[in-house]
Scaffold this motif. Sequence first.
Motif, short mmCIF file in Angstrom:
data_model
loop_
_atom_site.label_atom_id
_atom_site.label_comp_id
_atom_site.label_asym_id
_atom_site.label_seq_id
_atom_site.Cartn_x
_atom_site.Cartn_y
_atom_site.Cartn_z
N TYR A 118 0.77 -1.20 -0.31
CA TYR A 118 0.26 0.16 -0.51
C TYR A 118 1.14 1.11 -0.25
O TYR A 118 0.39 1.93 -0.80
CB TYR A 118 -0.97 -0.10 1.08
N THR B 46 -3.70 7.96 -3.05
CA THR B 46 -4.37 8.90 -2.06
C THR B 46 -3.62 10.18 -1.44
O THR B 46 -4.83 11.06 -1.50
CB THR B 46 -4.86 7.76 -1.01
N GLY C 58 -10.00 6.52 9.49
CA GLY C 58 -9.61 5.53 8.62
C GLY C 58 -8.52 5.71 7.93
O GLY C 58 -7.98 5.46 6.82
N THR D 272 -2.60 8.99 5.86
CA THR D 272 -1.64 9.69 4.54
C THR D 272 -2.66 11.35 4.21
O THR D 272 -1.77 12.34 4.34
CB THR D 272 -2.47 8.63 2.87
N GLU E 82 -7.91 3.91 13.36
CA GLU E 82 -7.49 3.00 11.80
C GLU E 82 -7.41 1.66 13.00
O GLU E 82 -7.08 1.36 14.14
CB GLU E 82 -5.67 3.72 11.68
N PHE F 175 -1.56 -0.93 9.96
CA PHE F 175 -1.06 -0.06 9.44
C PHE F 175 -1.05 1.25 10.33
O PHE F 175 0.27 2.28 10.19
CB PHE F 175 -2.61 0.83 9.04
N ASP G 21 -12.47 0.11 15.85
CA ASP G 21 -13.16 -0.56 14.51
C ASP G 21 -14.69 0.99 14.61
O ASP G 21 -15.90 0.86 15.54
CB ASP G 21 -14.18 -1.79 14.63
N VAL G 22 -14.36 1.75 13.82
CA VAL G 22 -15.64 3.21 13.69
C VAL G 22 -16.83 2.54 13.51
O VAL G 22 -17.71 3.38 13.64
CB VAL G 22 -15.08 4.19 12.29
N ALA H 216 -11.11 9.44 4.09
CA ALA H 216 -10.79 9.27 2.43
C ALA H 216 -10.49 7.25 2.13
O ALA H 216 -9.68 6.61 3.24
CB ALA H 216 -9.36 9.49 2.46
#
Length: 320
Positions: free
Chosen positions: A54, A62, A89, A94, A113, A118, A140-141, A157
């Motif tokens: 990624y 992104t 997220g 980024t 996140e 990540f 976990d949103v 995003a």
Amino acid sequence: MELPPLLRRAVDRALNGMALDELVTTAAALSQRYREERSEGKAYVASTQDALAYLAVRLPATYAAVRASFAAIAEACPDFMPKTALDVGAGPGTALCAAVECWPTLAKALLVEVSPIFRAFGEQLAAEMQQPKMTWRTCDVAVDEISDEPRDLVTLAYVLNELAVVDRQRLLERLWRLTADTLLIVEPGTPAGWQRILAARRQLIEAGGHVIAPCPHANACPLEPPDWCHFARRVARSRVHRRAKGADVPWEDEKFSYVAVSRKPATITGARVIARPRKASGRVTLKLCRPDGSAGAQLFSRRDGELFKRASRSDWGSSL
Ligand SMILES: C[S@@+](CC[C@H](N)C(=O)[O-])C[C@H]1O[C@@H](n2cnc3c(N)ncnc32)[C@H](O)[C@@H]1O
């Protein structure tokens, strides 16, 4: 668009040591998953190798899309100087990297996140850059509490597609409550990504939000499928990015759709260029979304004087 040098170096250092053939295979599988947009509730990135791929092949794109969306917000609202940010997220962070470049006023940020992999990369990248004071939260949103403190800038995003459809609307309700000023949502520039943006736009307008970009109006979107509203940013590919993708071309075009909604109206006076301009000697044709809610192609010629000069200088995504 190039990544800022500090971020470029931090990414290159993170990738140092990953075997090229493994990077190539993992990047190909990851790109395929993103192209198919078939996650809906499942993570695309499941391993350290996925996260490294990624960083190599998705983060530059992104970053470019989010940075371009921020530029449109800054143009529509020149007085907006966010001090606090919430990025949901966040991936490797980024959006915050792009936000700091756009608004050096940013002093405090919360990055949320679900993936500890990540998050670890995000913390590593941030430690190598001069980031504002940031706090990470692993949650976990879709189910967990995010925060109870509204922030000036809230970003989501390339995340909506990874959430189950039933969770999207509820998350947007919560994010709007957590938005003190401006909420930005970015999605891939595909017809499906645009549909997710349209649904978010409708929901946020109903909640009392003011669309500040890219639409120069709050009417229903004038575009009809198979057309769709999206933009593109040319992204420079680093050597490792080219090798990971087995590509010769030193750039790629990232297509994205976005909507930025504010608690305050922007003073929008111009139309938005919603396709690549078609230029010929003494003429330029722009596809415009206009403040009256209409959209269509418009020809500008030398006879239009100053307007022609401005139209000639404009690009896909500019306001005119
Ligand atoms: C495509 S990545 C985008 C990362 C970053 N925002 C960017 O633009 O580069 C999507 C991110 O959303 C995160 N995510 C997906 N579902 C989530 C959830 N339910 N709660 C928190 N994060 C989630 C993923 O782990 C991943 O980091």
